[in-house]
Write a protein that holds these residues in place. Structure first.
Motif, PDB file in Angstrom:
ATOM      1  N   VAL A  80     -35.306  14.255   6.568  1.00 39.90           N
ATOM      2  CA  VAL A  80     -36.574  13.931   5.905  1.00 39.90           C
ATOM      3  C   VAL A  80     -37.414  15.204   5.917  1.00 39.90           C
ATOM      4  CG1 VAL A  80     -38.572  12.399   5.890  1.00 39.90           C
ATOM      5  CG2 VAL A  80     -36.400  11.583   6.807  1.00 39.90           C
ATOM      6  N   THR A  81     -37.635  15.767   4.759  1.00 42.93           N
ATOM      7  CA  THR A  81     -38.363  17.047   4.693  1.00 42.93           C
ATOM      8  C   THR A  81     -39.172  17.133   3.406  1.00 42.93           C
ATOM      9  OG1 THR A  81     -38.092  19.454   4.699  1.00 42.93           O
ATOM     10  CG2 THR A  81     -36.371  18.169   3.631  1.00 42.93           C
ATOM     11  N   ASP A  82     -40.154  18.040   3.422  1.00 38.61           N
ATOM     12  CA  ASP A  82     -40.961  18.227   2.214  1.00 38.61           C
ATOM     13  C   ASP A  82     -40.886  19.670   1.738  1.00 38.61           C
ATOM     14  OD1 ASP A  82     -42.370  19.569   4.114  1.00 38.61           O
ATOM     15  OD2 ASP A  82     -44.342  18.922   3.388  1.00 38.61           O
ATOM     16  N   GLY A  83     -40.133  20.461   2.448  1.00 33.61           N
ATOM     17  CA  GLY A  83     -40.281  21.875   2.131  1.00 33.61           C
ATOM     18  C   GLY A  83     -39.017  22.631   1.798  1.00 33.61           C
ATOM     19  N   VAL A  84     -39.161  23.912   1.919  1.00 33.33           N
ATOM     20  CA  VAL A  84     -38.105  24.862   1.606  1.00 33.33           C
ATOM     21  C   VAL A  84     -37.677  25.524   2.911  1.00 33.33           C
ATOM     22  CG1 VAL A  84     -37.522  26.890   0.235  1.00 33.33           C
ATOM     23  CG2 VAL A  84     -39.279  25.303  -0.571  1.00 33.33           C
ATOM     24  N   ASN A  85     -36.400  25.621   3.100  1.00 34.23           N
ATOM     25  CA  ASN A  85     -35.925  26.282   4.318  1.00 34.23           C
ATOM     26  C   ASN A  85     -36.414  27.736   4.316  1.00 34.23           C
ATOM     27  OD1 ASN A  85     -34.035  26.182   6.686  1.00 34.23           O
ATOM     28  ND2 ASN A  85     -33.209  27.943   5.550  1.00 34.23           N
ATOM     29  N   ASN A  86     -37.082  28.130   5.363  1.00 28.97           N
ATOM     30  CA  ASN A  86     -37.576  29.503   5.378  1.00 28.97           C
ATOM     31  C   ASN A  86     -37.319  30.220   6.711  1.00 28.97           C
ATOM     32  OD1 ASN A  86     -39.435  28.174   6.932  1.00 28.97           O
ATOM     33  ND2 ASN A  86     -41.029  28.165   5.335  1.00 28.97           N
ATOM     34  N   THR A  87     -36.502  29.588   7.529  1.00 27.53           N
ATOM     35  CA  THR A  87     -36.140  30.280   8.774  1.00 27.53           C
ATOM     36  C   THR A  87     -34.859  29.669   9.324  1.00 27.53           C
ATOM     37  OG1 THR A  87     -36.945  30.963  10.953  1.00 27.53           O
ATOM     38  CG2 THR A  87     -37.531  28.758  10.249  1.00 27.53           C
TER      39      THR A  87
END
Lengths: 256, 306
Positions: free
Chosen positions: B188-195
């Motif tokens: 469950v996520t709302d974003g973009v993988n950034n790390t």
């Protein structure tokens, strides 16, 4: 026969007596053309006018009359018809109208004709029998018709009226054997006397509807016949002859 | 549907057919209960009897016989059954963007509520674990079949803050899942993988292990700004869809709290049940006998059997 029985006199009829020479004023329809050809002079057929009563009966002996609570309705109907013919005097003629035919076809009278008419058989068809009665019986005939009248057509009233104008007509309507209450309840299997079966649940609601329906039907039929000019009566399964007598306002000493 | 004993079933059908034939023959036979009537047409029209009642009884007899025939034949049904060795990790994004309020009250709160629905809808016995992730991934609750315990653990999920390490979360879940059985991951996520590690690589590996990843993307199309920052809360739907695809899972988008709740609840039902062949002999026997008794008593109550 000239100077014959007091029930016959010369005139219009169907019992042949003799041939004689044509006299002006004779009905030309009575000229016997074969005898005229043989003798070379016009010959007139002299016949007896029948003054005896014709007692005609229409008895619905179809399968629908074979049902009954303790015995078939047809048994009661035959008793009524027997009584009908029993009143015939020796000079009276008894006939049964069965479909297109009249029985007996011979010139029987009195008790022999009654026995022959009672014993006559054939394929019964109500509408045809009524048509035959209209066309084949003498004016003034006493006509008794007994049946359950399930086959009486909706457009038969005019025919009933014509019959009543020509004849003294009496209709006996066979009362539904379960007129006083439908015999079965629960899941009921019924076989139509003239075909068909029915398997259904019959509860108090259905029994009440049934009672209303048979009473309404009987009343409607009796009214139709009465309006057409027929004497009416109800044939009860247990009171065959008495039912006929009751239609004439007569009470029999012994029912049946 | 399959039969363990097809011959027995065929024999039972023959017996049932013989019984039906006998029954209909008995119906045709004239008995004391039969009523010969002058005109069926008149009766039917005037009385309007209830024909459907005996027809219903007939159907009851037939169905009872059929059920017993199937029971005798050893019927096996393919039906959704609770997965006994099911293991699910719910990975919940707790990055800063989850504080966005475009999903009421916040994306994070809606995600927790939806995770609760997932737990409640999961079949009893399914082992469920919780992982939260932002800049890294944390095990909140190891796998447990105690669903109340897992629900309680939802309260330990930290508030939104930091980056989004989807790959780390997937890897942590993969390491904590059993080596076999019915396993899956809900992301469950709302974003973009950034790390962290590349989530696609982990998802591909999960696919090879037959561990599907079901990804749920939270957020409205317009998104919003992350509270306390000037950054936009964006969602990389393409990537989420790809994680799901390569692992054998599915992707769903939830633009409001209700959609999210429904999506996870549905997922809870679907993922904790699997179609299995089950022996239905007992069920068919009970149903057949029950129908026989009910039909018999109903017939008795209606007067007779007709």
């Amino acid at each position: 026969m000239p100077g014959g029985s007091p029930t016959s006199r010369r005139g219009d009829g169907y019992e042949f007596v003799e041939l004689r020479g044509y006299v002006p004023g004779d009905d030309v329809r009575r000229i016997d053309w074969a005898a005229t050809a043989r003798s070379g002079e016009l010959q007139t057929r002299i016949v007896l006018e029948d003054v005896g009563l014709t007692l005609a009966g229409i008895l619905d002996d179809s399968p629908s009359m074979q049902v009954g609570r303790r015995r078939p309705l047809l048994g009661a109907a035959r008793e009524a018809l027997r009584l009908w013919y029993e009143v015939a005097e020796p000079e009276d003629r008894c006939v049964r109208v069965i479909g297109k035919a009249l029985a007996p076809t011979s010139g029987l009278r009195g008790a022999p004709s009654a026995a022959a008419a009672l014993g006559a058989g054939g394929s019964f068809e109500l509408q045809q029998s009524l048509e035959t009665a209209r066309s084949a019986l003498r004016a003034g005939t006493a006509l008794l018709a007994i049946g359950d009248w399930f086959d009486l057509r909706d457009d038969a009233d005019e025919l009933l009226y014509v019959l009543a104008r020509r004849y003294d007509c009496t209709a006996l309507l066979a009362r539904d054997p379960w007129f006083d209450g439908f015999a079965l309840s629960g899941i009921v299997r019924m076989r139509g006397a003239e075909g068909g079966t029915l398997r259904a649940y019959v509860g108090k609601q259905e029994q009440a509807r049934y009672e209303q329906a048979v009473r309404r039907r009987e009343a409607q039929l009796l009214r139709r016949f009465a309006l057409a000019g027929w004497r009416t009566g109800v044939l009860e399964e247990s009171r065959g002859a008495a039912s006929l007598a009751a239609a004439f306002g007569v009470r029999l000493a012994k029912a049946g | 549907m399959t039969l363990l004993h097809p011959l027995r079933f065929a024999l039972a059908l023959l017996i049932a057919a013989a019984l039906v034939f006998l029954y209909t023959t008995l119906l045709r036979r004239k008995t004391a209960h039969d009523l010969a009537y002058s005109s069926i047409a008149f009766f039917a029209a005037a009385v309007q009897p209830r024909r459907w009642i005996p027809q219903l009884l007939d159907a009851g007899w037939m169905l009872a016989l059929l059920a017993l025939a199937f029971a005798l034949g050893g019927v096996r049904l393919t039906a959704p059954m609770p997965v006994r060795d099911g293991a699910v990790f719910i990975c919940i994004d707790t990055s800063g963007s989850m504080a966005t309020t475009d999903v009421s009250p916040t994306r994070a709160a809606a995600a927790l509520n939806a995770a609760r629905a997932f737990i409640e809808e999961s079949a009893p016995g399914t082992r469920i674990g919780l992982i939260s992730f932002s800049a890294g991934a944390s095990m909140i609750q190891p796998l447990s079949s105690d669903h109340a315990l897992v629900e309680a653990a939802l309260g330990q999920i930290p508030p939104p803050n930091g980056a989004t390490a989807i790959g780390d979360a997937l890897r942590l879940a993969a390491s904590a899942l059993p080596e076999s059985g019915h396993r899956l991951i809900v992301l469950v996520t709302d974003g973009v993988n950034n790390t962290g590690v590349d989530p696609l690589e982990v998802a591909e590996w999960l696919g090879t292990q037959h561990i599907p990843v079901y990804t749920i993307g939270i957020g409205t199309p317009n998104g919003g700004y992350i509270p306390g920052s000037e950054d936009e809360a964006t969602i990389d739907e393409g990537a989420l869809r790809e994680y799901a695809q390569v692992s054998g899972g599915a992707y769903a988008r939830a633009e409001d709290a209700t959609q999210l709740h429904d999506a996870l609840a549905r997922l809870g039902r679907v993922t904790s049940f699997a179609k299995q062949r089950v022996d239905a002999t007992e069920g068919f026997t009970v149903a057949g006998v029950a129908l026989l008794v009910v039909t018999f008593l109903t017939g008795l109550g209606l007067g007779r059997f007709g």
